[in-house]
Design a protein around this motif. Structure first.
Motif, short mmCIF file in Angstrom:
data_model
loop_
_atom_site.label_atom_id
_atom_site.label_comp_id
_atom_site.label_asym_id
_atom_site.label_seq_id
_atom_site.Cartn_x
_atom_site.Cartn_y
_atom_site.Cartn_z
N ASN A 171 0.83 -1.21 0.00
CA ASN A 171 0.00 0.00 0.00
C ASN A 171 0.86 1.26 0.00
O ASN A 171 0.56 2.22 -0.70
N HIS A 197 2.18 1.77 -3.40
CA HIS A 197 1.09 2.27 -4.25
C HIS A 197 0.89 3.77 -4.01
O HIS A 197 0.75 4.55 -4.96
N ASN A 198 0.89 4.15 -2.72
CA ASN A 198 0.71 5.57 -2.39
C ASN A 198 1.87 6.44 -2.87
O ASN A 198 1.70 7.62 -3.13
N ILE A 212 -3.10 -2.81 -7.57
CA ILE A 212 -2.89 -2.95 -6.12
C ILE A 212 -3.77 -4.07 -5.55
O ILE A 212 -3.35 -4.83 -4.67
N PHE A 220 -2.43 -7.34 -3.54
CA PHE A 220 -2.94 -7.76 -2.23
C PHE A 220 -3.33 -9.23 -2.27
O PHE A 220 -2.98 -10.02 -1.40
#
Lengths: 280, 259
Positions: free
Chosen positions: B42, B45-46, B56, B60
Motif C-alpha cells: 500500500n 502504491h501511495n 494494487i 494484495f
C-alpha cells in the motif's frame, strides 16, 4: 563484581573452546551449519533488498538507506546467533517447557550468568555477524558516511538495545511455559520469529498509529528500522529516546515476569520427569 | 482408502499435541507478517510507483493467497524430521508404502491451518478484496495449476529427502537451506515481476517458479495460462521419476541417530 566478571569471561572461554572443538573435529558439518545459518539469515532480508533495488525507495528510505538498515538487521541477527541461539538461551520457553531449567538450577553459577554465557558460539555463529559488518561498511561507502568513533559507539549501543528488546520480548512470552509447559514450550519461537521475519521492513510509509504499535507493543521497528534511521540522521516522528525507553520497559517487564515464573517453578517444578510427563 | 483417511486424521490431530498456544502463536505470526506486507504494498502504491503487471488489488490478493496456501506452495513432508528423530523406522513397520504414508501425513497436517487461518482469511478476502471475481474468472485453471504445484512440491520434497539421507547427520542444516531457498526462489514472498536485474526471466522457468508463482499469477489473471501449465506439467514429468528413483536408492543408505 570483579569475581563475577572473571567468571563470565572464563565461561565464555569454555563455550568458545567447545565451539572451536566442533569446528576442528567435525569440520564438514560445522561448515554446512555455518552456510545454513548464513543463507537462512540472508533470505529474511533479501526480499526487502530486491524490492528496494527495483523501486529505488520504500517508505521514505532510499535503496542505499535500506541497505544500511538491512546491514544493521544482519548484525543484530549475527549477535543473536553468536550469543543466544546455542543451547536455546534465546528460546527459553523450550528450556522451561522441557523441564531443563532443573539442569541450570543445580549448576554452581547463577542462572543469569549461565544464560549470558551458555549460548556463546564465536566460531560457528559468526558468519551472519561478519556479513552484517560487510553490509554496513558497503552501504556506508555508498552513502558517503564517515563513521567516526562516536558513530560506531552509537551503532554498538543501539545494537545492544535491539538485542535486549528481542531477548526480553522472547522471555516475556516464554514465561507462559512456567504455567503451561506443554502448550508454551515453543512460544518463544513464534515471538522471536515475529521480530526476526519482519526486522528488515521500512515502516515509514505506514500510518503513524501503526508505527507506534510497531515500535512499542510489537517492537518490529526497534530491531532495525528505528535505530538505523537514528544512525542515518533521518527525522522520525518519535522522540530520540524511544529506543532506550522501550528497551528498559521490556527488560523490566521480562525480569518481573521471569522472577515470578521462577518462583512458581520452584514450588511446582516440572512434570517432565513424572510418570505422565510429556517428555518422559 | 480408509487407512489413508485415518492417517490424515491422526496427523491433523497431532498438530495440537504442542498445545493451542503454539498453533495460534504461529497463526498470529503469519497474520502480522501478511498485514505488514500489505502495508508495504500500500505504501508503494501511495508513493505512485509503477507496480508493473499488477494492480494494487491483484498484489494484495497475491500476498494473501501466498499466505493462505503457504503449506501447499512449499510442501514440507515429515520425511526430513523423521530421519532426524529416527522415527522414520516406524513408517517401515506399517503395511503401507512409505511415500504415500508421508504424503497422507502431510495432507493431514494442513487441516488445522486451513480451518483456523486459511478459511477465515479467505472469507475476509472475498468480502474486502474481490476474490470471488478472480475465482469466477480464473478459478478452474487456478485449481488445476495448484494441483500441479502441490504434486511438484511432493516430488521436490522427496528428492530433498533423498539428499538429506546422503548428508546423514546434517538434516537440520539442509532443511534450513532448503526452506530459505524455496521460499525466495518460488515467488511466494515477492512476485517475480518485482525482481530487479531481469531475475524474473530466469526464475520463471526454473522448477521453483512452478511451485508458488504459477498458480498465484493465474489467479490474479497475470500469466499466460497455457505456457504456465505446460511448464508445470513438464517439471512434474521430469521430477517425479527422479524423486521415486532417488528415494528408493537412498533408502539403502539410511542412517539415523535419533534423539
Amino acid at each position: 563484581m570483579v569475581a563475577n566478571m572473571k567468571r563470565i569471561f572464563a565461561l565464555y572461554g569454555i563455550s568458545a573452546k567447545l565451539d572451536l572443538l566442533w569446528f576442528l573435529r567435525d569440520t564438514k558439518n560445522c561448515v554446512l551449519n555455518i552456510m545454513a545459518d548464513l543463507v537462512s539469515s540472508l533470505s529474511t532480508i533479501l526480499a526487502m533488498f530486491l524490492l528496494s533495488q527495483r523501486f529505488d525507495s520504500i517508505g521514505g528510505m532510499s535503496s542505499d538507506h535500506i541497505l544500511f538498515m538491512l546491514g544493521f538487521a544482519c548484525l543484530l541477527d549475527g549477535l543473536n546467533l553468536m550469543f543466544f541461539t546455542m543451547n536455546n538461551v534465546g528460546y527459553i520457553s523450550r528450556i522451561i517447557g522441557r523441564g531443563q531449567l532443573d539442569h541450570k538450577l543445580i549448576q554452581p553459577n547463577p542462572i543469569w550468568m549461565q544464560l549470558l554465557t551458555d549460548g556463546f558460539i564465536p566460531f560457528s555463529g559468526s558468519s551472519t555477524f561478519l556479513c552484517g559488518i560487510g553490509l554496513i561498511a558497503f552501504s556506508s561507502i555508498k552513502l558517503n558516511l564517515n563513521l567516526n568513533i562516536l558513530d560506531i559507539g552509537f551503532l554498538i549501543f543501539y545494537l545492544i538495545c535491539s538485542v535486549i528488546i528481542i531477548f526480553s520480548f522472547s522471555y516475556i512470552f516464554s514465561c507462559i511455559a512456567f504455567y503451561a509447559p506443554v502448550a508454551g514450550e515453543e512460544v518463544s519461537t513464534a515471538a522471536v520469529g515475529l521480530l526476526d521475519n519482519l526486522k528488515g521492513f521500512p515502516l515509514g510509509g505506514i500510518p503513524y498509529q501503526l508505527q507506534i504499535i510497531f515500535t512499542t507493543i510489537l517492537p518490529i521497528g526497534m530491531t532495525a528500522w528505528y535505530p538505523a534511521n537514528l544512525l542515518l540522521g533521518n527525522k522520525l516522528n518519535f522522540t530520540n529516546y524511544l529506543l532506550i525507553i522501550v528497551t528498559l520497559s521490556l527488560l523490566l517487564i521480562a525480569t518481573i515476569l521471569f522472577r515470578k515464573g521462577l518462583k512458581h517453578y520452584a514450588t511446582k517444578g516440572s512434570i517432565r520427569y513424572a510418570d505422565r510427563g510429556h517428555r518422559r | 482408502m480408509l487407512t489413508y483417511i485415518k492417517t490424515i486424521s491422526l496427523s491433523a490431530t497431532k498438530a495440537f499435541d504442542g498445545g493451542l498456544l503454539y498453533i495460534f502463536g504461529n497463526y498470529f505470526l503469519k497474520l502480522v507478517q501478511l498485514f505488514v506486507f500489505l502495508l508495504i504494498w500500500n505504501s508503494l502504491h501511495n508513493q505512485g510507483v509503477d507496480l508493473g503487471i499488477f494492480t494494487i488489488e491483484q498484489l494484495f490478493l497475491y500476498s494473501i493467497l501466498a499466505s493462505i496456501l503457504s503449506e501447499q506452495l512449499n510442501i514440507v513432508t515429515p520425511a526430513t524430521t523423521a530421519f532426524w528423530e529416527g522415527s522414520i523406522i516406524s513408517r517401515y513397520l506399517k503395511p503401507l508404502p512409505v511415500l504415500v504414508q508421508l504424503s497422507a501425513e502431510t495432507v493431514g497436517s494442513w487441516i488445522p491451518k486451513t480451518v483456523f487461518f486459511s478459511i477465515p482469511v479467505l472469507l475476509i478476502s472475498i468480502r474486502y478484496f474481490n476474490l470471488s471475481k478472480y475465482l469466477a474468472s480464473h478459478g478452474i485453471m487456478f485449481l488445476l495449476s495448484l494441483s500441479l504445484s502441490i504434486s511438484l512440491g511432493f516430488a521436490f520434497d522427496y528428492i530433498f529427502a533423498a539428499f538429506v539421507i546422503r548428508l546423514r547427520n546434517a538434516h537440520y542444516t539442509a532443511y534450513s537451506i532448503r526452506v530459505a531457498l524455496v521460499t525466495f526462489l518460488s515467488g511466494a514472498v515477492i512476485p517475480f515481476d518485482f525482481m530487479p536485474y531481469s531475475l524474473a526471466k530466469v526464475l520463471e522457468v526454473l522448477p521453483f517458479g512452478s511451485l508458488a508463482s504459477a498458480p498465484l499469477l493465474i489467479l490474479t489473471g497475470n500469466g499466460n495460462v497455457a505456457s504456465i501449465i505446460s511448464l508445470q506439467v513438464f517439471w512434474n514429468i521430469v521430477l517425479w521419476p527422479m524423486a521415486v528413483t532417488l528415494f528408493s536408492k537412498s533408502q539403502e543408505r539410511m542412517v539415523s541417530y535419533g534423539g
